[in-house]
Scaffold this active site. Sequence first.
Site, short mmCIF file in Angstrom:
data_model
loop_
_atom_site.label_atom_id
_atom_site.label_comp_id
_atom_site.label_asym_id
_atom_site.label_seq_id
_atom_site.Cartn_x
_atom_site.Cartn_y
_atom_site.Cartn_z
N ARG A 1 -2.54 -7.57 -8.60
CA ARG A 1 -2.54 -8.69 -7.74
C ARG A 1 -2.57 -8.09 -6.22
O ARG A 1 -3.26 -8.65 -5.30
CB ARG A 1 -1.05 -9.40 -7.56
CG ARG A 1 -1.08 -10.72 -8.76
CD ARG A 1 0.33 -10.76 -9.18
NE ARG A 1 0.37 -9.67 -9.81
CZ ARG A 1 0.23 -9.26 -11.26
NH1 ARG A 1 -0.47 -10.42 -11.79
NH2 ARG A 1 0.41 -8.34 -11.90
N THR A 2 -1.64 -7.41 -5.82
CA THR A 2 -1.52 -6.72 -4.36
C THR A 2 -2.73 -6.09 -4.02
O THR A 2 -3.39 -6.51 -2.82
CB THR A 2 -0.39 -5.90 -4.17
OG1 THR A 2 0.81 -6.39 -4.77
CG2 THR A 2 -0.14 -5.67 -2.78
N LYS B 1 -4.84 16.72 -5.46
CA LYS B 1 -4.86 18.25 -5.14
C LYS B 1 -3.86 18.73 -4.23
O LYS B 1 -3.83 19.67 -3.64
CB LYS B 1 -6.20 18.41 -4.43
CG LYS B 1 -7.41 17.96 -5.04
CD LYS B 1 -8.59 17.90 -4.45
CE LYS B 1 -9.86 17.04 -4.91
NZ LYS B 1 -10.66 16.94 -3.70
N ARG C 1 0.35 1.59 -1.16
CA ARG C 1 1.28 1.47 -2.31
C ARG C 1 1.64 2.80 -2.57
O ARG C 1 0.66 3.52 -3.03
CB ARG C 1 1.12 0.56 -3.41
CG ARG C 1 1.99 0.59 -4.35
CD ARG C 1 1.88 -0.32 -5.62
NE ARG C 1 2.09 -1.79 -5.19
CZ ARG C 1 2.14 -2.79 -6.14
NH1 ARG C 1 1.97 -2.58 -7.35
NH2 ARG C 1 2.47 -4.04 -5.44
N HIS D 1 8.58 -4.66 -0.22
CA HIS D 1 7.26 -5.13 -0.88
C HIS D 1 7.10 -6.31 0.19
O HIS D 1 7.23 -7.48 -0.45
CB HIS D 1 7.35 -5.36 -2.36
CG HIS D 1 5.88 -5.80 -2.97
ND1 HIS D 1 4.88 -5.83 -1.92
CD2 HIS D 1 5.57 -5.80 -4.15
CE1 HIS D 1 3.69 -6.23 -2.73
NE2 HIS D 1 4.26 -5.95 -4.16
N1 CP Z 1 3.48 -8.53 -7.47
C1 CP Z 1 2.95 -7.46 -7.70
O1 CP Z 1 3.20 -6.66 -6.74
O2 CP Z 1 1.99 -7.10 -8.43
P1 CP Z 1 1.03 -5.86 -8.63
O3 CP Z 1 1.94 -4.70 -8.90
O4 CP Z 1 0.22 -6.30 -9.73
O5 CP Z 1 0.30 -5.72 -7.51
#
Ligand code: CP
Length: 309
Positions: free
Chosen positions: A51-52, A80, A101, A129
């Site tokens: 999703r993100t 590396k 991320r 998040h």
């Molecule tokens: N909600 C969320 O962060 O989903 P993903 O891990 O799929 O990005």
Amino acid sequence: MRHLISPLDLSVEELEHILTLGERIMKNPEKYAHVCEGKKLATLFYEPSTRTRLSFEAAMLNLGGKVLGFSSADSSSASKGESVADTIRVISSYADICAMRHPKEGAPTVAAMYSEIPVINAGDGGHNHPTQTLTDLITIKILTGRLDNLTIGMCGDLKFGRTVHSLINAMVRYPNVRFILISPNELTIPDYLRAEVLDAGNIDYVETNQLEQYMPELDILYMTRVQRERFFNEEDYIRLKDSFILDASKLQYARKDMYILHPLPRVNEISTEVDNDPRAVYFKQAKYGVYVRMALIMNLLGLDQDTGL
Ligand code: CP
């Protein structure tokens, strides 16, 4: 130049502005289809995501911009041994904004220190998040019409769940928000959150391992997954993973106007029989995430000012 590392990087007024812009975009997406023409978003994902990453990419494409990036550490030069600091120095000359991320808490903060472009934390370890929080807030606001005077149940892995930590940090700034924190004893919220945010802010909260007992009180039930990837010990994960499973029998205790949110991915914690219940809004929530990320990208690039948008 601004970054978004924690939900607290945005004031309540700035949050309101982004959520309102997100709602406007949702109602009239064509109007925003060229706002980011000539701009590029880099998605630097050192940890898996559906999703993100894809909602960020969809957001930038919807705004007329372009996207580039990597979806795993293995497919980048991190494999590396390249540092986050060096990577972001380079990416700063390839893109106008980036979403990162990383499994290590604080990695996006380090990136922001060396970056020449806005850095958005797309999830760092068990820490924060913030764009999931924007997604959660716009969902709650659209569906209930408010962000205050709410009783929010959070259920599942409250220890490692970064979406829970970010949402608590954001929601304590609104009046009369009460939390029912439902988890196994081993997965309660971190001490710092209890002491420095909830107790320090004199916030009304309950910690419990009883879901059904508190269900009738809830305006929002925020279900979360027990995250295998955060456990050091597989036995502990197996013992705890099915602690709470929301099914139709448990929902009989809930109000008709309660909403069920989940940041997704879902594993076992919500039975698929719940998906057709009108109170289940987690797929709608994932959809709203695109619009609010469009608003955030515009905001961090300074493209929401002076345009009459
Ligand atoms: N909600 C969320 O962060 O989903 P993903 O891990 O799929 O990005």
